[in-house]
Design an enzyme around this catalytic site. Structure first.
Site, PDB file in Angstrom:
ATOM      1  N   ARG A 171      11.384  -3.687  -0.217  1.00  0.00           N
ATOM      2  CA  ARG A 171       9.983  -4.066  -0.424  1.00  0.00           C
ATOM      3  C   ARG A 171       9.142  -2.798  -0.485  1.00  0.00           C
ATOM      4  O   ARG A 171       9.638  -1.717  -0.194  1.00  0.00           O
ATOM      5  CB  ARG A 171       9.494  -4.979   0.709  1.00  0.00           C
ATOM      6  CG  ARG A 171       9.389  -4.259   2.044  1.00  0.00           C
ATOM      7  CD  ARG A 171       8.696  -5.106   3.103  1.00  0.00           C
ATOM      8  NE  ARG A 171       8.353  -4.287   4.267  1.00  0.00           N
ATOM      9  CZ  ARG A 171       7.729  -4.746   5.346  1.00  0.00           C
ATOM     10  NH1 ARG A 171       7.382  -6.001   5.432  1.00  0.00           N
ATOM     11  NH2 ARG A 171       7.443  -3.933   6.342  1.00  0.00           N
ATOM     12  N   ASN A 209       0.596  -6.805   2.330  1.00  0.00           N
ATOM     13  CA  ASN A 209       1.138  -6.766   3.686  1.00  0.00           C
ATOM     14  C   ASN A 209       1.465  -5.331   4.054  1.00  0.00           C
ATOM     15  O   ASN A 209       2.235  -4.670   3.366  1.00  0.00           O
ATOM     16  CB  ASN A 209       2.418  -7.608   3.781  1.00  0.00           C
ATOM     17  CG  ASN A 209       2.972  -7.648   5.185  1.00  0.00           C
ATOM     18  OD1 ASN A 209       2.459  -8.391   6.033  1.00  0.00           O
ATOM     19  ND2 ASN A 209       3.984  -6.847   5.462  1.00  0.00           N
ATOM     20  N   GLU A 210       0.832  -4.854   5.119  1.00  0.00           N
ATOM     21  CA  GLU A 210       1.154  -3.546   5.685  1.00  0.00           C
ATOM     22  C   GLU A 210       1.206  -2.454   4.616  1.00  0.00           C
ATOM     23  O   GLU A 210       2.221  -1.764   4.444  1.00  0.00           O
ATOM     24  CB  GLU A 210       2.464  -3.625   6.470  1.00  0.00           C
ATOM     25  CG  GLU A 210       2.356  -4.608   7.631  1.00  0.00           C
ATOM     26  CD  GLU A 210       3.550  -4.586   8.574  1.00  0.00           C
ATOM     27  OE1 GLU A 210       4.653  -4.197   8.143  1.00  0.00           O
ATOM     28  OE2 GLU A 210       3.375  -4.965   9.740  1.00  0.00           O
ATOM     29  N   CYS A 223       0.234   8.078 -10.517  1.00  0.00           N
ATOM     30  CA  CYS A 223      -0.511   8.725  -9.442  1.00  0.00           C
ATOM     31  C   CYS A 223      -1.013  10.100  -9.886  1.00  0.00           C
ATOM     32  O   CYS A 223      -2.126  10.499  -9.555  1.00  0.00           O
ATOM     33  CB  CYS A 223       0.341   8.830  -8.179  1.00  0.00           C
ATOM     34  SG  CYS A 223       0.389   7.277  -7.237  1.00  0.00           S
ATOM     35  N   GLU A 361       0.330 -10.092  13.579  1.00  0.00           N
ATOM     36  CA  GLU A 361       1.730 -10.163  14.006  1.00  0.00           C
ATOM     37  C   GLU A 361       1.812  -9.642  15.429  1.00  0.00           C
ATOM     38  O   GLU A 361       1.631  -8.443  15.669  1.00  0.00           O
ATOM     39  CB  GLU A 361       2.628  -9.316  13.091  1.00  0.00           C
ATOM     40  CG  GLU A 361       2.621  -9.775  11.637  1.00  0.00           C
ATOM     41  CD  GLU A 361       3.569  -8.962  10.755  1.00  0.00           C
ATOM     42  OE1 GLU A 361       4.310  -8.109  11.290  1.00  0.00           O
ATOM     43  OE2 GLU A 361       3.553  -9.184   9.534  1.00  0.00           O
ATOM     44  N   GLU A 409      15.510  -8.553   7.820  1.00  0.00           N
ATOM     45  CA  GLU A 409      14.839  -8.656   9.120  1.00  0.00           C
ATOM     46  C   GLU A 409      15.463  -9.712  10.032  1.00  0.00           C
ATOM     47  O   GLU A 409      14.789 -10.297  10.882  1.00  0.00           O
ATOM     48  CB  GLU A 409      13.351  -8.911   8.906  1.00  0.00           C
ATOM     49  CG  GLU A 409      12.714  -7.726   8.195  1.00  0.00           C
ATOM     50  CD  GLU A 409      11.197  -7.783   8.133  1.00  0.00           C
ATOM     51  OE1 GLU A 409      10.636  -8.882   8.257  1.00  0.00           O
ATOM     52  OE2 GLU A 409      10.587  -6.709   7.962  1.00  0.00           O
TER      53      GLU A 409
HETATM   54 ZN   LIG Z   1       2.258   6.229  -7.666  1.00  0.00          ZN
END
Ligand SMILES: [Zn+2]
Length: 723
Positions: A171, A209-210, A223, A361, A409
């Site tokens: 992920r 998420n995170e 980037c 969480e 997980e």
């Molecule tokens: Zn990038």
């Protein structure tokens, strides 16, 4: 959940200047919570009555519907047979659950092929949850892209510094600046929220998420192009960039924008100015990524609250959270073996981002991936949940409802084990739901008011990330030390940004404020003149916001205010602790770590001198009276000894009173306040019984009766007292 590597960075943060306003409608809570028989999860006598949060029709323009204290868990209906859903919802309600978070990793199910959307599984799951009075926080699924996406558009993949492209078998392997990824993310979020635009059982959204967990840098072509654009917008011309970065040095003078690279690995060191801008760029990239999603969610669901979760590297959370209604911590105390103070500091930090927080969480059981953390001891799970509430949480969701049978997980345990058999964690969870039902209504929206603050400036942290001096320096540790000192001495403390209203406080600590600017120095001066005590630590006010040295004598812009100049300094090499200490005029001494500034007073009184080495007898700590307050320069970093000593000295000087008397040092106390009521949280983090004696006149909210003068707390036990 977060990963081991990231968790090692202490989680620190502070208050944003502008608090997002919340609709603090008084929640409607049912009464009559009873005590359930153990091991009878389906016994309805034990049902906790945490009423489901509601959406009010008056909602508009993002006003939050956050009108009930949230209690729940992360739930993954897509990972379980549908035959589990109904009994799951029944048990959840049995435990007092009023909300679950769903969906945040299910992009592959929601969009099995590009442009073909299917949310039917979640339609059915939400309906079953709703039939048990359980609402939903929906996670946008952009942290886990489907296989078709990364294979069809490999340019969306994250790139490491050595130009390796991340594989897609996990992920978070995506580039947040990829235009293709941005486009597909907007599309799935729009499809998701428009599908559920009229669903009354969704109350909030977690974006992604995170973000920046696992990896917080990317060196992709996207980037690179975005960084050049970002620099162009900031500096306007290449000339300006060259001058302000100091590119005459080492022939780094750019003659074309195509020469401006990301900080790829090089034989020698990078330019500190570039490194700071790179971090600011990463943070801005993450912020614009969530803001695109926020805009879409607000359009279709203006009444829902919006948040994201977790604290990770290279994000300025004061900026990142500005479009949210609340911020959510992912709280895993077991990343640290003795978590009391680091966790308290982390919670204080997250509360500071925007003034309001929840837990998305909360650690429930043993946790690990390839590694394994220790298990919470019996009682610790509840204690840690209450610690989050003690520090301002207005909702606690545990990770997770049930441990998974397969996948990365599977060692991250939940309320239920993988065999679906309720064991002691289930009973503790149920107890927690029952207890929250007793306090949630009153606690919701109450605030942690502090006389003491610590300045958190992400620029400073990022400067030290690159120019770390020795590995013993850890700006994050200064926050934990200051938190611990305040906690031991029974004071609330805030971590605030430079934009905060300083005049709310009586004492402000400025740890390692290496960058200084005229606005900030003016604020500090005003705070001191109005009667505040500002205590700055070593090597502060060294450089300007370009991360560059200036022609001024240190500490720049505040030398007159503090009444000192820095004569010279020494950086002790590890292990540094025994190499010097500061002797204070009142007879106490503090061993130091790493850094020693030698001060030259120009008006300030010397209150501490160096104890040994060639610095012996030289001024190490000074106090300058300005207006009605004091500007204190402390010539080393805030280790635990100095944090304790300085706080004790200047709290007495400011006549601060502890929150409560009669509480042993290691027993944690915080206070939340609403209207005319004070709510005191007393938490025993030790495995031994302790006695606390706060005195008479308190009401024990968990026991439901007046509290005795003296209370015995068993291992990991806690109380919530109202006065
Ligand atoms: Zn990038």
């Amino acid at each position: 959940m977060l990963t081991l590597a990231n968790a090692k960075a202490p989680i620190i943060g502070s208050l944003v200047a502008v608090l997002i306003s919340f609709n603090l409608t008084t929640p409607k809570w049912a009464s009559g919570a009873g005590i359930s028989a153990p091991n009878e999860p389906f016994d309805s006598r034990g049902a906790s009555e945490n009423e489901a949060p509601t959406v009010t029709s008056a909602a508009k323009n993002g006003a939050s519907r956050f009108n009930t204290f949230l209690f729940g868990a992360a739930y993954y209906p897509e990972q379980w047979p549908e035959s589990y859903w109904e009994p799951d919802a029944h048990r959840m309600r049995e435990c007092g659950v009023n909300v679950v978070r769903i969906g945040e990793f299910a992009w592959g199910l929601m969009e099995p092929e590009e442009g073909k959307y299917d949310f039917s599984l979640f339609d059915r799951a939400i309906a079953i949850l709703a039939s048990h009075g359980i609402k939903v926080i929906f996670g946008t699924p952009t942290a886990a892209p489907p296989k078709w996406l990364t294979h069809k558009y490999p340019e969306t993949l994250l790139v490491y510094g050595d130009r390796r492209v991340a594989d897609d078998q996990s992920r978070r392997h995506v580039c947040l600046n990829s235009p293709v990824y941005r486009d597909l993310s907007r599309k799935i979020v729009r499809a998701l929220v428009s599908h559920f635009k009229d669903n009354p059982n969704i109350v909030g959204w977690q974006i992604d998420n995170e973000i920046n967990c696992e990896v917080s840098v990317c060196y992709s072509n996207s980037c690179q192009a975005s960084f050049r654009k970002w620099l162009n917008a900031k500096y306007g011309t290449l000339e300006s960039l060259n001058e302000r970065w100091g590119n005459r040095f080492w022939s780094q003078w750019y003659t074309g924008w195509d020469q401006v690279n990301l900080p790829f690995p090089t034989p020698a060191w990078h330019n500190p100015a570039m490194m700071l801008d790179y971090k600011r760029f990463i943070s801005d990239s993450a912020t614009s990524f969530v803001e695109e999603q926020t805009e879409i969610l607000r359009k279709y669901r203006p009444g829902d609250f919006i948040t994201s979760n977790g604290v990770f590297k290279n994000i300025n959370y004061f900026n990142f959270t500005r479009g949210f209604d609340i911020y959510a911590i992912d709280n895993y105390p077991c990343f640290i073996d003795e978590p009391q103070y680091p966790t308290g500091a982390g919670l204080t930090s997250v509360r500071g981002f925007m003034g309001r927080m929840m837990v998305m969480e909360q650690q429930t059981g043993p946790a690990g991936q390839t590694y394994m953390l220790r298990s919470p001891r019996p009682g610790e799970m509840n204690l840690w949940a209450f610690q989050t509430i003690a520090h301002g949480a207005d909702g606690v969701l545990h990770f997770r409802w049930r441990g998974a049978r397969r996948g990365a997980e599977e060692y991250w345990f939940g309320v239920l084990d993988q065999d679906d058999v309720p064991r002691w964690r289930y009973q503790e969870y149920k107890k927690e739901g029952r207890e929250i039902s007793k306090i949630g209504k009153e606690i919701l929206g109450s605030t942690v008011e502090s006389d003491i603050a610590v300045i958190k400036d992400y620029d400073d942290e990022w400067v030290y990330d690159h120019q770390y001096f020795t590995r013993e320096v850890n700006i994050g540790a200064e926050f934990v030390n200051l938190f611990q000192a305040a906690s031991e001495q029974k004071y609330n403390v805030d971590f605030v940004g430079t934009g905060a209203n300083f005049n709310r406080y009586k004492i402000i600590f400025g740890p390692s404020m290496i960058l200084m600017d005229p606005v900030l120095s003016g604020k500090i001066k005003n705070f001191v003149e109005q009667g505040g005590t500002f205590i700055i630590s070593a090597h502060s006010a060294v450089k300007d916001r370009d991360n560059a040295m200036t022609d001024q004598t240190l500490p720049i812009l505040v030398s007159d205010l503090f009444g000192v100049e820095i004569n010279y300094f020494n950086c002790y090499q590890p292990p540094s602790r025994e190499k010097n200490s500061i002797d204070f005029s009142d007879g106490v001494a503090a061993p130091i770590n790493v850094w020693a500034d030698v001060l030259k007073p120009k008006g300030a009184a010397v209150i501490g001198t160096w104890d040994r080495d060639y610095l012996k007898g030289a001024p190490a700590c000074t106090e300058n009276k300005v207006g009605r307050g004091k500007a204190v320069y402390y010539g080393s970093f805030f280790n635990l000894d100095s944090a304790r000593l300085l706080l004790r000295r200047f709290a007495a000087d400011q006549n601060l009173k502890p929150l409560l008397g009669g509480i042993p040092e290691k027993v944690e106390v915080t206070r939340r306040t609403k209207d005319n009521a004070n709510y005191y949280f007393i938490l025993n983090h030790s495995s031994e019984s302790v006695t606390v004696a706060p005195g008479l006149g308190f009401y024990d909210m968990l026991e439901g009766k007046p509290a005795p003068e003296s209370i015995s707390l068993k291992a990991f036990e806690y109380r919530v007292l109202k006065k």
